[in-house]
Design a protein around this motif. Structure first.
Motif, mmCIF file in Angstrom:
data_model
loop_
_atom_site.group_PDB
_atom_site.id
_atom_site.type_symbol
_atom_site.label_atom_id
_atom_site.label_comp_id
_atom_site.label_asym_id
_atom_site.label_seq_id
_atom_site.Cartn_x
_atom_site.Cartn_y
_atom_site.Cartn_z
ATOM 1 N N GLN A 33 24.571 -50.173 -27.114
ATOM 2 C CA GLN A 33 23.129 -50.287 -27.014
ATOM 3 C C GLN A 33 22.534 -48.888 -27.078
ATOM 4 O OE1 GLN A 33 22.764 -52.208 -23.201
ATOM 5 N NE2 GLN A 33 23.045 -54.249 -24.055
ATOM 6 N N GLU A 34 21.237 -48.824 -27.364
ATOM 7 C CA GLU A 34 20.550 -47.534 -27.353
ATOM 8 C C GLU A 34 19.217 -47.707 -26.649
ATOM 9 O OE1 GLU A 34 18.944 -44.107 -30.440
ATOM 10 O OE2 GLU A 34 20.758 -45.242 -30.932
ATOM 11 N N PHE A 35 18.888 -46.708 -25.860
ATOM 12 C CA PHE A 35 17.617 -46.653 -25.150
ATOM 13 C C PHE A 35 16.901 -45.391 -25.611
ATOM 14 C CE2 PHE A 35 15.122 -44.924 -21.594
ATOM 15 C CZ PHE A 35 14.275 -45.992 -21.332
ATOM 16 N N ASP A 36 15.663 -45.531 -26.112
ATOM 17 C CA ASP A 36 14.867 -44.402 -26.563
ATOM 18 C C ASP A 36 13.565 -44.366 -25.758
ATOM 19 O OD1 ASP A 36 16.753 -43.847 -28.583
ATOM 20 O OD2 ASP A 36 15.749 -45.191 -29.985
ATOM 21 N N TYR A 37 13.209 -43.156 -25.266
ATOM 22 C CA TYR A 37 12.006 -42.967 -24.470
ATOM 23 C C TYR A 37 11.203 -41.816 -25.078
ATOM 24 C CZ TYR A 37 8.960 -42.038 -20.476
ATOM 25 O OH TYR A 37 7.864 -41.848 -19.672
ATOM 26 N N VAL A 38 9.967 -42.095 -25.490
ATOM 27 C CA VAL A 38 9.141 -41.093 -26.163
ATOM 28 C C VAL A 38 8.490 -40.169 -25.135
ATOM 29 C CG1 VAL A 38 7.169 -40.707 -27.699
ATOM 30 C CG2 VAL A 38 8.721 -42.621 -28.122
ATOM 31 N N LEU A 39 8.760 -38.868 -25.299
ATOM 32 C CA LEU A 39 8.186 -37.842 -24.426
ATOM 33 C C LEU A 39 6.913 -37.241 -25.012
ATOM 34 C CD1 LEU A 39 11.543 -36.030 -23.616
ATOM 35 C CD2 LEU A 39 10.255 -37.518 -22.073
ATOM 36 N N LYS A 40 6.884 -37.107 -26.348
ATOM 37 C CA LYS A 40 5.744 -36.473 -27.020
ATOM 38 C C LYS A 40 5.620 -37.044 -28.427
ATOM 39 C CE LYS A 40 4.986 -32.229 -29.291
ATOM 40 N NZ LYS A 40 5.537 -30.952 -29.619
ATOM 41 N N GLY A 41 4.409 -37.334 -28.852
ATOM 42 C CA GLY A 41 4.175 -37.812 -30.208
ATOM 43 C C GLY A 41 4.320 -39.318 -30.346
ATOM 44 N N GLN A 42 4.558 -39.741 -31.580
ATOM 45 C CA GLN A 42 4.713 -41.156 -31.896
ATOM 46 C C GLN A 42 5.987 -41.334 -32.708
ATOM 47 O OE1 GLN A 42 0.961 -41.584 -34.052
ATOM 48 N NE2 GLN A 42 0.271 -42.999 -32.455
ATOM 49 N N LEU A 43 6.681 -42.422 -32.447
ATOM 50 C CA LEU A 43 7.942 -42.719 -33.106
ATOM 51 C C LEU A 43 7.864 -44.106 -33.733
ATOM 52 C CD1 LEU A 43 10.834 -41.493 -33.451
ATOM 53 C CD2 LEU A 43 11.505 -42.900 -31.484
ATOM 54 N N LYS A 44 8.075 -44.170 -35.033
ATOM 55 C CA LYS A 44 8.128 -45.452 -35.738
ATOM 56 C C LYS A 44 9.597 -45.863 -35.797
ATOM 57 C CE LYS A 44 6.457 -47.608 -40.005
ATOM 58 N NZ LYS A 44 5.791 -47.298 -41.290
ATOM 59 N N VAL A 45 9.909 -47.001 -35.176
ATOM 60 C CA VAL A 45 11.286 -47.471 -35.058
ATOM 61 C C VAL A 45 11.457 -48.732 -35.899
ATOM 62 C CG1 VAL A 45 13.063 -48.288 -33.452
ATOM 63 C CG2 VAL A 45 11.409 -46.569 -32.691
ATOM 64 N N ALA A 46 12.497 -48.727 -36.726
ATOM 65 C CA ALA A 46 12.859 -49.918 -37.496
ATOM 66 C C ALA A 46 14.163 -50.455 -36.928
ATOM 67 C CB ALA A 46 13.031 -49.566 -38.967
ATOM 68 N N ILE A 47 14.164 -51.723 -36.599
ATOM 69 C CA ILE A 47 15.388 -52.409 -36.200
ATOM 70 C C ILE A 47 15.502 -53.586 -37.149
ATOM 71 C CG2 ILE A 47 16.660 -53.588 -34.377
ATOM 72 C CD1 ILE A 47 14.996 -51.913 -32.399
ATOM 73 N N GLU A 48 16.357 -53.379 -38.156
ATOM 74 C CA GLU A 48 16.463 -54.281 -39.301
ATOM 75 C C GLU A 48 15.076 -54.472 -39.888
ATOM 76 O OE1 GLU A 48 19.126 -57.474 -38.141
ATOM 77 O OE2 GLU A 48 20.800 -56.065 -38.210
ATOM 78 N N ASN A 49 14.505 -55.656 -39.877
ATOM 79 C CA ASN A 49 13.194 -55.835 -40.521
ATOM 80 C C ASN A 49 12.031 -55.802 -39.523
ATOM 81 O OD1 ASN A 49 13.824 -58.257 -39.342
ATOM 82 N ND2 ASN A 49 13.145 -59.527 -41.038
ATOM 83 N N HIS A 50 12.291 -55.394 -38.295
ATOM 84 C CA HIS A 50 11.236 -55.267 -37.279
ATOM 85 C C HIS A 50 10.803 -53.809 -37.190
ATOM 86 C CE1 HIS A 50 12.010 -59.334 -35.803
ATOM 87 N NE2 HIS A 50 13.290 -59.047 -35.961
ATOM 88 N N ILE A 51 9.496 -53.586 -37.177
ATOM 89 C CA ILE A 51 8.935 -52.231 -37.097
ATOM 90 C C ILE A 51 8.054 -52.143 -35.849
ATOM 91 C CG2 ILE A 51 7.463 -50.497 -38.203
ATOM 92 C CD1 ILE A 51 9.955 -51.013 -39.840
ATOM 93 N N GLU A 52 8.282 -51.105 -35.048
ATOM 94 C CA GLU A 52 7.485 -50.856 -33.853
ATOM 95 C C GLU A 52 7.071 -49.394 -33.851
ATOM 96 O OE1 GLU A 52 6.572 -53.169 -31.729
ATOM 97 O OE2 GLU A 52 7.909 -54.778 -32.357
ATOM 98 N N VAL A 53 5.865 -49.103 -33.381
ATOM 99 C CA VAL A 53 5.418 -47.721 -33.201
ATOM 100 C C VAL A 53 5.298 -47.477 -31.701
ATOM 101 C CG1 VAL A 53 3.595 -46.027 -33.618
ATOM 102 C CG2 VAL A 53 4.223 -47.651 -35.418
ATOM 103 N N LEU A 54 6.036 -46.473 -31.246
ATOM 104 C CA LEU A 54 6.041 -46.126 -29.829
ATOM 105 C C LEU A 54 5.204 -44.879 -29.595
ATOM 106 C CD1 LEU A 54 9.879 -46.529 -29.090
ATOM 107 C CD2 LEU A 54 8.090 -48.262 -28.941
ATOM 108 N N GLU A 55 4.453 -44.877 -28.501
ATOM 109 C CA GLU A 55 3.612 -43.752 -28.095
ATOM 110 C C GLU A 55 4.285 -43.042 -26.917
ATOM 111 O OE1 GLU A 55 0.412 -43.335 -29.431
ATOM 112 O OE2 GLU A 55 0.495 -45.120 -30.702
ATOM 113 N N GLU A 56 3.734 -41.897 -26.529
ATOM 114 C CA GLU A 56 4.241 -41.177 -25.361
ATOM 115 C C GLU A 56 4.335 -42.122 -24.171
ATOM 116 O OE1 GLU A 56 2.061 -37.565 -24.536
ATOM 117 O OE2 GLU A 56 2.022 -37.055 -26.667
ATOM 118 N N GLY A 57 5.484 -42.117 -23.507
ATOM 119 C CA GLY A 57 5.695 -42.969 -22.340
ATOM 120 C C GLY A 57 6.268 -44.331 -22.668
ATOM 121 N N ASP A 58 6.278 -44.710 -23.949
ATOM 122 C CA ASP A 58 6.863 -45.990 -24.353
ATOM 123 C C ASP A 58 8.375 -45.848 -24.478
ATOM 124 O OD1 ASP A 58 4.300 -47.048 -24.571
ATOM 125 O OD2 ASP A 58 4.267 -46.991 -26.775
ATOM 126 N N SER A 59 9.055 -46.959 -24.326
ATOM 127 C CA SER A 59 10.504 -46.961 -24.504
ATOM 128 C C SER A 59 10.936 -48.238 -25.204
ATOM 129 C CB SER A 59 11.217 -46.828 -23.155
ATOM 130 O OG SER A 59 10.955 -47.950 -22.333
#
Length: 187
Positions: A134-160
């Motif tokens: 498994q992987e756990f990602d926690y955004v400290l600064k900026g925005q992260l666009k995450v693709a998990i197969e065909n699912h796309i999520e945009v994470l903001e600071e403080g999101d995980s």
């Protein structure tokens, strides 16, 4: 300490030969062709961090042993001061700092990651990789666009996000600036 891919490849080959594991078995376990695996062992091609993780698991050694040639030795606790993790360069532009290089028998690989913002990536498909666990990602600064197969999520600071990393996954910085996040891969 930045590692040399040729040294890592040589360590993988040495360990594989010592353990009498065939190139075919390693290639199958790592999810690549035998030809690709041979190129990797010769240090001719770049490999994702997840490939080195799979090799470490198959060879039953700590990831750090393959990367540095030294075995972690701390078993009670380990401190990494701000900006002092072990640098790992794997993906173009991304910087990784391993935050537990000296701790042995880890159940996870904690990484401090900086993803650069690249305009050319913004409308292109995100490259995916996969590894066990498994992987756990926690955004400290900026925005992260995450693709998990065909699912796309945009994470903001403080999101995980936490996910089954055996599914294809990848990420890029969005929002016009680099993204800094903690990535913890769990075995």
């Amino acid at each position: 300490m930045e590692y040399n891919l040729a040294d890592v490849a040589a360590r993988i080959q040495d360990m594989r030969e010592i353990l009498e594991i065939s190139e075919e078995d390693m290639a199958a376990y790592c999810g690549c062709t035998v030809e690709r695996y041979k190129e990797i062992e010769l240090g001719q091609v770049d490999v994702p961090f997840s490939f080195i993780q799979r090799c470490a698991k198959k060879l039953d050694v700590d990831l750090i042993t393959l990367v540095t040639g030294e075995s972690p030795h701390l078993s009670y606790y380990s401190i990494v001061r701000k900006g002092m993790g072990m640098p790992i360069k794997r993906r173009s532009g991304f910087t990784y700092f391993h935050l537990a290089e000296n701790f042995k028998d880890k159940m996870c690989e904690p990484l401090y990651v900086t993803a650069p913002y690249k305009e050319e990536e913004q409308n292109a498909p995100i490259a995916l990789s996969a590894h066990e666990g498994q992987e756990f990602d926690y955004v400290l600064k900026g925005q992260l666009k995450v693709a998990i197969e065909n699912h796309i999520e945009v994470l903001e600071e403080g999101d995980s996000i936490i996910y089954d990393s055996s599914h294809g996954h990848g990420m890029i910085a969005v929002g016009g600036q680099e993204c800094v996040f903690l990535a913890i891969t769990i075995k």
